[in-house]
Design an enzyme around this catalytic site. Structure first.
Site, PDB file in Angstrom:
ATOM      1  N   CYS A   1      11.625   2.076   3.951  1.00 38.80           N
ATOM      2  CA  CYS A   1      13.092   1.573   4.115  1.00 38.80           C
ATOM      3  C   CYS A   1      14.089   2.694   4.480  1.00 38.80           C
ATOM      4  CB  CYS A   1      13.451   1.002   2.542  1.00 38.80           C
ATOM      5  SG  CYS A   1      12.183  -0.300   2.063  1.00 38.80           S
TER       6      CYS A   1
ATOM      7  N   ARG B   1      11.788   5.041  11.335  1.00 37.69           N
ATOM      8  CA  ARG B   1      11.174   5.136   9.771  1.00 37.69           C
ATOM      9  C   ARG B   1      10.230   4.124   9.576  1.00 37.69           C
ATOM     10  NH1 ARG B   1      14.150   8.331   5.893  1.00 37.69           N
ATOM     11  NH2 ARG B   1      13.295   6.996   4.320  1.00 37.69           N
TER      12      ARG B   1
ATOM     13  N   TRP C   1      11.174  -1.968   4.642  1.00 41.85           N
ATOM     14  CA  TRP C   1       9.536  -2.283   5.146  1.00 41.85           C
ATOM     15  C   TRP C   1       8.841  -2.701   3.639  1.00 41.85           C
ATOM     16  CZ3 TRP C   1       5.217   0.333   2.892  1.00 41.85           C
ATOM     17  CH2 TRP C   1       4.053   0.123   3.762  1.00 41.85           C
TER      18      TRP C   1
ATOM     19  N   ASN D   1      15.666   1.917  -1.944  1.00 50.40           N
ATOM     20  CA  ASN D   1      14.142   2.131  -1.394  1.00 50.40           C
ATOM     21  C   ASN D   1      13.553   2.718  -2.795  1.00 50.40           C
ATOM     22  OD1 ASN D   1      15.346   2.158   1.028  1.00 50.40           O
ATOM     23  ND2 ASN D   1      15.375   4.285   1.478  1.00 50.40           N
ATOM     24  N   GLY D   2      12.148   2.299  -2.581  1.00 49.76           N
ATOM     25  CA  GLY D   2      11.408   2.681  -3.739  1.00 49.76           C
ATOM     26  C   GLY D   2      10.663   1.424  -4.375  1.00 49.76           C
TER      27      GLY D   2
ATOM     28  N   GLU E   1      -8.156  13.064  13.792  1.00 47.67           N
ATOM     29  CA  GLU E   1      -6.930  13.135  14.324  1.00 47.67           C
ATOM     30  C   GLU E   1      -6.683  12.047  15.575  1.00 47.67           C
ATOM     31  OE1 GLU E   1      -4.197  13.080  13.038  1.00 47.67           O
ATOM     32  OE2 GLU E   1      -2.756  13.391  14.439  1.00 47.67           O
TER      33      GLU E   1
ATOM     34  N   LYS F   1      -4.731   8.546  15.898  1.00 48.49           N
ATOM     35  CA  LYS F   1      -3.867   8.387  16.724  1.00 48.49           C
ATOM     36  C   LYS F   1      -3.953   6.924  17.593  1.00 48.49           C
ATOM     37  CE  LYS F   1      -1.063  10.338  15.844  1.00 48.49           C
ATOM     38  NZ  LYS F   1      -1.076  11.067  14.866  1.00 48.49           N
TER      39      LYS F   1
ATOM     40  N   GLU G   1      -3.618   4.031  15.228  1.00 44.21           N
ATOM     41  CA  GLU G   1      -2.043   3.624  14.592  1.00 44.21           C
ATOM     42  C   GLU G   1      -1.402   3.011  15.840  1.00 44.21           C
ATOM     43  OE1 GLU G   1       0.005   7.137  12.082  1.00 44.21           O
ATOM     44  OE2 GLU G   1      -1.049   7.997  13.906  1.00 44.21           O
TER      45      GLU G   1
ATOM     46  N   HIS H   1     -27.407   9.549  11.591  1.00 48.86           N
ATOM     47  CA  HIS H   1     -27.701   9.312  10.255  1.00 48.86           C
ATOM     48  C   HIS H   1     -27.039   7.980   9.525  1.00 48.86           C
ATOM     49  CE1 HIS H   1     -29.381  13.110   9.253  1.00 48.86           C
ATOM     50  NE2 HIS H   1     -28.492  13.804   9.718  1.00 48.86           N
TER      51      HIS H   1
ATOM     52  N   LYS I   1       7.469   5.776   9.015  1.00 52.95           N
ATOM     53  CA  LYS I   1       7.493   7.070   9.388  1.00 52.95           C
ATOM     54  C   LYS I   1       7.335   8.102   8.120  1.00 52.95           C
ATOM     55  CE  LYS I   1       7.776  10.900  12.269  1.00 52.95           C
ATOM     56  NZ  LYS I   1       6.664  11.050  12.991  1.00 52.95           N
TER      57      LYS I   1
HETATM   58  O1  M6R Z   1       5.420  13.184   6.545  1.00 53.96           O
HETATM   59  P1  M6R Z   1       4.229  13.624   6.212  1.00 53.96           P
HETATM   60  O2  M6R Z   1       3.391  14.539   7.239  1.00 53.96           O
HETATM   61  O3  M6R Z   1       3.990  13.823   4.822  1.00 53.96           O
HETATM   62  O4  M6R Z   1       3.424  12.062   6.378  1.00 53.96           O
HETATM   63  C1  M6R Z   1       2.057  11.860   6.246  1.00 53.96           C
HETATM   64  C2  M6R Z   1       1.465  10.799   6.958  1.00 53.96           C
HETATM   65  O5  M6R Z   1       2.057   9.562   6.322  1.00 53.96           O
HETATM   66  C3  M6R Z   1       1.623  10.684   8.350  1.00 53.96           C
HETATM   67  O6  M6R Z   1       0.873  11.938   8.981  1.00 53.96           O
HETATM   68  C4  M6R Z   1       1.009   9.652   8.997  1.00 53.96           C
HETATM   69  O7  M6R Z   1      -0.282   9.653   8.901  1.00 53.96           O
HETATM   70  C5  M6R Z   1       1.289   9.502  10.611  1.00 53.96           C
HETATM   71  N1  M6R Z   1       1.851   8.203  10.783  1.00 53.96           N
HETATM   72  C6  M6R Z   1       0.607   9.907  11.327  1.00 53.96           C
HETATM   73  O8  M6R Z   1       0.658   9.828  12.587  1.00 53.96           O
END
Ligand code: M6R
Length: 603
Positions: A2, A27, A74, A100-101, A480, A484, A487, A503, A598
């Protein structure tokens, strides 16, 4: 997550709020709303499910105000509906609140104080605004009612409140979730992120947990929940609003992928002195050198950068290093070494899981460092030390340049610590030169976009599953690269240790299953190649990405050589581009993937 905006003292409050909400879009959110008041008896509440554009379309030209609040939501408590969108409003329509929260005891508060109130939403936010109204009806003035309600709340909040009977004041408060107050000439703004209001002011006041703010157009009073007045000096947020421009790019993610070589070079000039020493706070190096074990704590992509950092600290600084997921560490703290030092990696500096760990380790008296892209963030402020990623704002939800910047800062710090401890490997490792080589190698891949695009189409065009495999640093980058792809293109992707496939997981390989193999380490290249052949023997389609010095005719992509500790800086660019083009070809919103945020400010 949010996003909150608020403003008081601007004739164009509606436009300030809408502009701020647009800048918070990155975000992640699923509904949005705003409330404006012209201080002459007219006010408006508008909420919409979906994009800010839907909200903008609903804001008629005559909806103007001098003060107001806005929100991108969100969903956490309750589905993304108009009724659950913020601002939430009290039943008597006197109080409007954005939040937020997560208020974890909302149900208990509702049971205790709101038996006679019919709730119109499923949100914890409505409980808070109804509480304010109840306490106001009992005779408290608005600040007192707000403080009383907040003092009953458990969990996290950043919030902004309007009393429509007194539109000359705007109230805000914070506990665990981020919130900043921006100071302008004859106006104040509120934002959960400085980026939202950077085109209005660069002067921001940082709030501490448990503080409440009362704003007018030309005054700001900060106090604790107990009523103790706090004095705060504004900080200048040195961000260039132009950094937010997309320029000729269709998506921020592509722009940010392209910026990576420049970020590496910027880090070298920021952190490496003319005599090759690393310019970090000597007190930080002393604290690090006193530690007998480093604990890197992070989430998501930052955790993956931590995995790349572990061998850097172990080889260049000769300090045992563990890497932990913040969300696990928070509630299952392992047996610690005698003198631990904690390193928090976080692009946003606001990740609630990481912050929870930081609060705990501080309570235990352990030293800490935050490596972040947002110098004003909560994690940066609360750790003993902070290092800046210097990557410029990262807007796309999928993190790219922050990941490579995190690895580069880890390398710089590991070399500094190794130098401090007199480790020969660190003396021999010319990190500035190696990072420059990595930047050039990144540029070479970026010049191959059409090839990578074609490979993305062939491998992932219509697949449901994919695998990325490698060993050592190639395994870390596999994790990683898979994240990507998941996501932004919603392909079920797994990063796997190449030797572990046989395995069990190899059972999933069928005709045409796409498998990307990273081969950059001379020590394990032959083994990974064998694992790739095992996949092919079962019908899998393997794309081999190899370092130049290890390349064979089977390798469809060859990357320039860099030391094996730093190969993820280069190979991930291929992974990022594969994910980008797959998402693009599937017609998805690359920068704003479904369900994601984000800045993840809830646990
Ligand atoms: O802001 P941060 O690096 O602490 O965020 C951690 C994760 O939420 C962030 O890396 C998330 O996995 C991204 N969407 C990756 O692309």
């Amino acid at each position: 997550m949010c996003g909150i905006v608020g403003v008081i003292g601007r004739q164009d409050a509606t436009q300030v709020l809408l502009g701020g909400l647009e800048k918070l879009e990155y975000r992640g959110y699923d509904s949005a709303g705003l409330y404006v008041n012209d201080q002459h008896g007219h006010d408006h509440l508008i909420r919409r499910v979906g994009r800010i554009s839907a909200l903008e379309a609903a804001v008629m030209p005559d909806i103007q105000g001098v003060m107001g609040i806005g929100h991108t939501r969100w969903a956490t408590n309750g589905r993304p509906t108009e009724a659950n969108a913020h601002p939430q409003v009290s039943s008597d329509e006197r109080f409007y609140l954005v939040h937020n929260g997560v208020i974890t005891n909302a149900q208990a508060l509702a049971d205790r104080f709101l038996q006679n109130v019919t709730l119109a939403s499923d949100t914890d936010t409505e409980v808070l605004v109804q509480l304010v109204a109840v306490f106001a009806r009992q005779g408290l003035d608005t600040p007192a009612a707000f403080k009383k309600a907040l003092s009953l709340c458990e969990g996290s909040y950043a919030c902004c409140l309007v009393d429509r009977l007194d539109p000359l004041h705007l109230y805000a408060a914070k506990a665990k979730s981020p919130l900043l107050i921006g100071q302008g000439d004859g106006f104040y703004v509120v934002a959960s992120d400085a980026l939202a209001m950077l085109d209005r002011t660069d002067q921001f006041l940082e709030l501490e947990d448990g503080e409440v703010v009362t704003l007018t157009a030309d005054s700001c009073r900060i106090e604790t929940l107990a009523g103790q007045v706090q004095h705060r000096t504004p900080i200048t947020v040195a961000l260039d609003a132009a950094d937010l421009d997309l320029g000729p790019y269709p998506y921020y993610m592509l722009k940010e992928i392209d910026e990576q070589p420049a970020v590496l070079r910027r880090l070298v000039s920021r952190y490496v002195e003319a005599d090759s020493r690393i310019a970090v706070d000597p007190a930080l190096l002393t604290a690090l050198a006193a530690a007998d074990r480093l604990y890197i704590v992070a989430a998501g992509t930052s955790y993956h950068a931590g995995l790349v950092g572990k061998p850097l600290f172990e080889q260049l600084a000769q300090v045992p290093t563990e890497v932990h997921l913040a969300s696990e560490f928070g509630y299952h703290q392992p047996l610690l070494a005698e003198k631990p030092f904690f390193i928090f990696l976080s692009q946003s500096g606001e990740t609630a899981d990481s912050r929870q760990v930081l609060v705990n380790v501080k309570r235990q008296g352990f030293p800490s460092l935050t490596i972040t892209n947002v110098a004003t963030s909560t994690l940066a402020r609360e750790a003993d030390f902070a290092l800046d990623l210097c990557a410029g704002p990262e807007i796309a939800v999928a993190s790219t340049k922050a990941y490579t910047a995190q690895i580069a800062v880890e390398a710089l710090l590991a070399q500094a610590l190794g130098q401090q401890r007199g480790v020969p490997a660190a003396q021999a490792f010319d990190v500035a030169h190696q990072l420059s080589l990595a930047a050039t190698a990144q540029e070479a891949i970026l010049a191959e976009k059409p090839t990578v695009h074609a490979l993305a189409g062939e491998l992932f065009g219509d697949t449901r599953d994919a695998f990325f495999i490698g060993r050592g640093a190639d395994y870390a980058v596999s994790l990683e690269a898979a994240l990507k792809l998941k996501e932004i293109s919603y392909v079920q992707a797994e990063g796997f240790a190449a030797g572990e496939l046989k395995h069990g997981t190899i059972a999933l390989i069928t005709q045409g299953t796409p498998v990307v193999a990273f081969i950059t380490d001379p020590a394990t290249a032959a083994h990974t190649r064998s694992n790739a052949q095992e996949v092919e023997a079962r019908g899998g389609r393997v794309l081999r990405i190899a370092a130049a010095s290890l390349a064979t005719p089977d390798d469809e992509l060859v990357v320039q050589d860099v030391p094996s500790l730093l190969t993820p800086l280069v190979t991930i660019v291929v992974g990022q581009l594969l994910a980008y083009f797959t998402s693009l070809d599937r017609g998805y919103d690359v920068d704003r993937p479904r369900n994601l945020a984000k800045s993840v400010t809830v646990e």
